[in-house]
Enzyme design. Structure first.
Site, PDB file in Angstrom:
ATOM      1  N   TRP A 207      10.977  19.241  -8.633  1.00  0.00           N
ATOM      2  CA  TRP A 207      10.042  18.616  -9.009  1.00  0.00           C
ATOM      3  C   TRP A 207       9.045  19.510  -9.894  1.00  0.00           C
ATOM      4  O   TRP A 207       8.896  19.300 -11.186  1.00  0.00           O
ATOM      5  CB  TRP A 207       9.175  18.088  -8.151  1.00  0.00           C
ATOM      6  CG  TRP A 207       7.817  17.011  -8.992  1.00  0.00           C
ATOM      7  CD1 TRP A 207       7.819  15.944  -9.472  1.00  0.00           C
ATOM      8  CD2 TRP A 207       6.546  17.567  -9.140  1.00  0.00           C
ATOM      9  NE1 TRP A 207       6.871  15.652 -10.007  1.00  0.00           N
ATOM     10  CE2 TRP A 207       5.885  16.555  -9.571  1.00  0.00           C
ATOM     11  CE3 TRP A 207       5.946  18.804  -8.775  1.00  0.00           C
ATOM     12  CZ2 TRP A 207       4.541  16.832 -10.290  1.00  0.00           C
ATOM     13  CZ3 TRP A 207       4.766  18.800  -9.302  1.00  0.00           C
ATOM     14  CH2 TRP A 207       3.698  18.012  -9.907  1.00  0.00           C
TER      15      TRP A 207
ATOM     16  N   GLY B 233      12.982  12.434  -9.476  1.00  0.00           N
ATOM     17  CA  GLY B 233      12.328  12.445  -8.125  1.00  0.00           C
ATOM     18  C   GLY B 233      10.827  12.299  -8.150  1.00  0.00           C
ATOM     19  O   GLY B 233      10.209  12.450  -6.919  1.00  0.00           O
ATOM     20  N   ASP B 234      10.159  12.172  -9.110  1.00  0.00           N
ATOM     21  CA  ASP B 234       8.670  11.870  -9.443  1.00  0.00           C
ATOM     22  C   ASP B 234       8.437  10.207  -9.004  1.00  0.00           C
ATOM     23  O   ASP B 234       9.048   9.521  -9.676  1.00  0.00           O
ATOM     24  CB  ASP B 234       8.360  12.172 -10.674  1.00  0.00           C
ATOM     25  CG  ASP B 234       6.740  11.996 -10.930  1.00  0.00           C
ATOM     26  OD1 ASP B 234       5.986  13.045 -10.670  1.00  0.00           O
ATOM     27  OD2 ASP B 234       6.206  10.742 -11.114  1.00  0.00           O
ATOM     28  N   LEU B 235       7.448   9.971  -8.104  1.00  0.00           N
ATOM     29  CA  LEU B 235       7.319   8.657  -7.750  1.00  0.00           C
ATOM     30  C   LEU B 235       6.751   7.912  -9.020  1.00  0.00           C
ATOM     31  O   LEU B 235       6.971   6.769  -9.321  1.00  0.00           O
ATOM     32  CB  LEU B 235       6.103   8.684  -6.521  1.00  0.00           C
ATOM     33  CG  LEU B 235       5.663   7.341  -6.150  1.00  0.00           C
ATOM     34  CD1 LEU B 235       7.268   6.607  -5.672  1.00  0.00           C
ATOM     35  CD2 LEU B 235       4.845   7.448  -4.882  1.00  0.00           C
ATOM     36  N   GLY B 236       5.945   8.617  -9.937  1.00  0.00           N
ATOM     37  CA  GLY B 236       5.191   7.904 -10.945  1.00  0.00           C
ATOM     38  C   GLY B 236       6.265   7.314 -11.911  1.00  0.00           C
ATOM     39  O   GLY B 236       6.318   6.271 -12.499  1.00  0.00           O
TER      40      GLY B 236
END
Length: 212
Positions: A131, A150-153
């Site tokens: 990330w 892999g970034d939640l946003g």
């Protein structure tokens, strides 16, 4: 960047986002060490808290200027902790400084490396994962084709923009992105705007109800 925006404007989902939010603020960074220290400080804390710690970290050094890797290597962990860094983050930044100073990280060649090679090279540093490297690629090196799945946003942005029932996984996001994949960095900026908009739509009263 202009090529990416022109391409995304042809996508019915992104065209209104470009009109609403304007052009991405993606300026090439000049100092990779500074950028990576900043990324480590920002890990798992709010933006405001990270900025406060970042300012206190700089204040430890003469005239509040960003230190060299050698200056960070020479500073004690105790002094770094006094700036508000956790013990873990202080050790990460020390390891980063060590590897920059001793040549393990070939910072003058980072911009020339292929993305896959760069991920492997920078993740030698404690506390730097995929990330963090993706953020470095987008915001410091300005690579146009980075999709940080892999970034939640980003996942929430995909879910809202494509009206998905569940948060998508890596494979699904790659499939959905295939038409604009070479312009993924700019697209990611807009996906973050979508995710931020979801937060703003949740009113305090709704939050209190959801906790009952």
């Amino acid at each position: 960047m202009h090529k990416s925006i022109a391409a995304l404007k042809r996508d019915k989902r992104f065209a209104p986002l470009i009109k609403e939010h304007g052009l991405p603020d993606l300026k090439r960074g000049k100092n990779p060490f500074h950028a990576l220290v900043r990324s480590i400080i920002h890990q798992q804390v709010s933006g405001a808290a990270a900025e406060t710690i970042h300012a206190r970290f700089l204040a430890v050094f003469p005239r509040g200027k960003f230190p060299t890797p050698e200056a960070v290597r020479a500073m004690s962990l105790t002094k770094m902790r006094e700036a508000g860094l956790s013990g873990q983050k202080a050790s990460y930044i020390k390891d980063l400084a060590e590897k920059f100073a001793d040549g393990t990280i070939k910072h003058r060649s980072l911009h020339k490396m292929e993305t896959e090679d760069l991920v492997g090279h920078l993740t030698q540093v404690k506390g730097i994962g995929v990330w963090t490297v993706h953020m470095f690629l987008i915001f410091t090196l300005n690579r146009p084709d980075v999709l940080p799945t892999g970034d939640l946003g980003i996942r929430k942005g995909f879910q809202a923009l494509y009206k998905l029932k569940d948060l998508p996984d890596h494979a699904q996001m790659e499939r959905l992105a295939r038409h604009w994949r070479p312009h993924a960095s700019a697209a990611s900026w807009y996906l973050w705007r979508v995710a931020n908009g979801l937060k703003l739509k949740v009113q305090p009263s709704q939050l209190s109800k959801s906790r009952r």
